[in-house]
Write an enzyme that holds these catalytic residues in place. Structure first.
Site, short mmCIF file in Angstrom:
data_model
loop_
_atom_site.label_atom_id
_atom_site.label_comp_id
_atom_site.label_asym_id
_atom_site.label_seq_id
_atom_site.Cartn_x
_atom_site.Cartn_y
_atom_site.Cartn_z
N LYS A 57 1.57 1.53 3.57
CA LYS A 57 0.55 1.12 2.61
C LYS A 57 0.94 1.76 1.27
O LYS A 57 1.05 2.98 1.18
CB LYS A 57 -0.82 1.63 3.06
CG LYS A 57 -1.95 1.47 2.02
CD LYS A 57 -2.38 0.04 1.87
CE LYS A 57 -3.60 -0.08 0.96
NZ LYS A 57 -4.85 0.44 1.56
N VAL A 58 1.17 0.93 0.27
CA VAL A 58 1.61 1.42 -1.04
C VAL A 58 0.78 0.77 -2.14
O VAL A 58 0.05 -0.19 -1.91
CB VAL A 58 3.11 1.12 -1.29
CG1 VAL A 58 3.98 1.81 -0.25
CG2 VAL A 58 3.38 -0.38 -1.32
N SER A 59 0.94 1.29 -3.33
CA SER A 59 0.33 0.67 -4.49
C SER A 59 1.12 -0.58 -4.87
O SER A 59 2.36 -0.60 -4.78
CB SER A 59 0.34 1.64 -5.67
OG SER A 59 -0.02 0.96 -6.86
N THR A 109 -1.43 1.12 -9.19
CA THR A 109 -2.12 0.00 -9.83
C THR A 109 -3.15 0.52 -10.81
O THR A 109 -3.33 -0.04 -11.89
CB THR A 109 -2.80 -0.88 -8.77
OG1 THR A 109 -1.81 -1.33 -7.85
CG2 THR A 109 -3.47 -2.08 -9.41
N ALA A 110 -3.82 1.60 -10.44
CA ALA A 110 -4.83 2.18 -11.34
C ALA A 110 -4.21 2.51 -12.69
O ALA A 110 -4.78 2.22 -13.75
CB ALA A 110 -5.43 3.43 -10.71
N HIS A 153 -11.23 4.89 -5.69
CA HIS A 153 -11.87 5.01 -4.38
C HIS A 153 -13.32 5.47 -4.48
O HIS A 153 -14.07 5.00 -5.31
CB HIS A 153 -11.06 5.92 -3.46
CG HIS A 153 -9.68 5.41 -3.16
ND1 HIS A 153 -9.37 4.08 -3.13
CD2 HIS A 153 -8.54 6.08 -2.88
CE1 HIS A 153 -8.08 3.94 -2.82
NE2 HIS A 153 -7.56 5.14 -2.68
#
Length: 282
Positions: A57-59, A109-110, A153
């Site tokens: 699971k990655v950005s 992404t943020a 989050h």
């Protein structure tokens, strides 16, 4: 077909444990076995760049750096609406021009959403960017160690406990300017697994998502075991935001959002440009 477990790493966040509960515990018929490692997304991003692990699971922000070796799976990730990162400060309405801003990663992404927002609305640009673990950001802003912080989050639901103010919602800006959902976290798997195993993995993840939706209480012990003392109600809000129709299938809007983010980020020289076929599954 080999029966070796797939080495997978995802975060201990409620959305990931909710999605993978059935698959990780052998409740998806015919699915590959998993050997699970928990790691925050900045760690898994680095794993992907080094070619570690079969599934990660990655950005979405790290995709331009890893898609030669990994394929983007069409399910299991986090996209959505109304779930973007926030910029927080102690002072309401703070002008961020030249200010120090804490971020959880520069390959996230943020961060891309933040830089695209700042390019649009902060004349002259922000000042120094300080990278720190995301759980340290709100205390650092509260204590005046930085002027503002980019949070992700569950911080969406808890920042007021720190006496902080929301300066801007990165997701809201993205949605208003593009009309697309916000691409946050992706599931990738090594292309060397081959088309058959990649297809089986993708369908197994879809089945795991559906199992969690059908019987959410079954996943609750796994979710809360790894939720880092999070309040159960906050965990439920977290799942509600980040596990949605795009988790089951990216679909046309999902792929458009990913291409849109990475194309705009490349135009700002924040990431390398994608090859035209880079997002193809197999």
């Amino acid at each position: 077909m080999t029966t070796e477990p797939l080495q997978i790493a995802y975060s201990p966040c409620p959305n990931d444990t909710f999605v993978f509960d059935a698959l990780a515990h052998g409740r998806v018929p015919g699915a590959p076995a998993l050997d699970v490692t928990f790691a925050d997304i900045d760690v898994t991003n680095g794993m992907a760049e080094r070619g570690e692990f079969d599934v990660l699971k990655v950005s979405y922000a790290v995709l331009p750096y890893v898609l030669d070796e990994y394929a983007l799976l069409p399910c299991g990730g986090a996209l959505g609406r109304g779930c973007g990162p926030l910029v927080l400060s102690r002072e309401a309405g703070l002008d961020l021009a030249g200010r120090t801003v804490a971020v959880p990663s520069e390959k996230s992404t943020a961060y891309l959403l933040f830089r695209l927002w700042a390019a649009d609305v902060v004349p002259g640009g922000v000042g120094e960017i300080v990278v720190m673990p995301f759980h340290e950001i709100m205390p650092a802003v509260r204590d005046g160690k930085v002027d503002a912080g980019l949070v992700i989050h569950e911080a969406r639901f808890t920042y007021q406990n720190y006496g902080l103010h929301k300066l801007a919602d990165m997701g809201e800006h993205w949605e208003n300017t593009t009309g697309l959902p916000i691409p946050l976290g992706a599931i990738i798997a090594k292309r060397s697994l081959g088309a058959e195993r990649l297809s089986l993995l993708a369908e197994s993840i879809r089945m795991s998502v559906r199992a969690a939706w059908d019987e959410p209480e079954v996943s609750r012990p796994y979710v809360m075991e790894h939720a880092q003392e999070m309040d159960p109600a906050v965990a439920d809000q977290h799942i509600g935001l980040y596990v949605n129709e795009f988790t089951a299938e990216l679909g046309e809007d999902g792929y458009a959002a990913i291409r849109g983010l990475l194309t705009r980020a490349a135009a700002e020289c924040l990431v390398p440009a994608l090859r035209p076929d880079a997002l193809s599954f197999i």
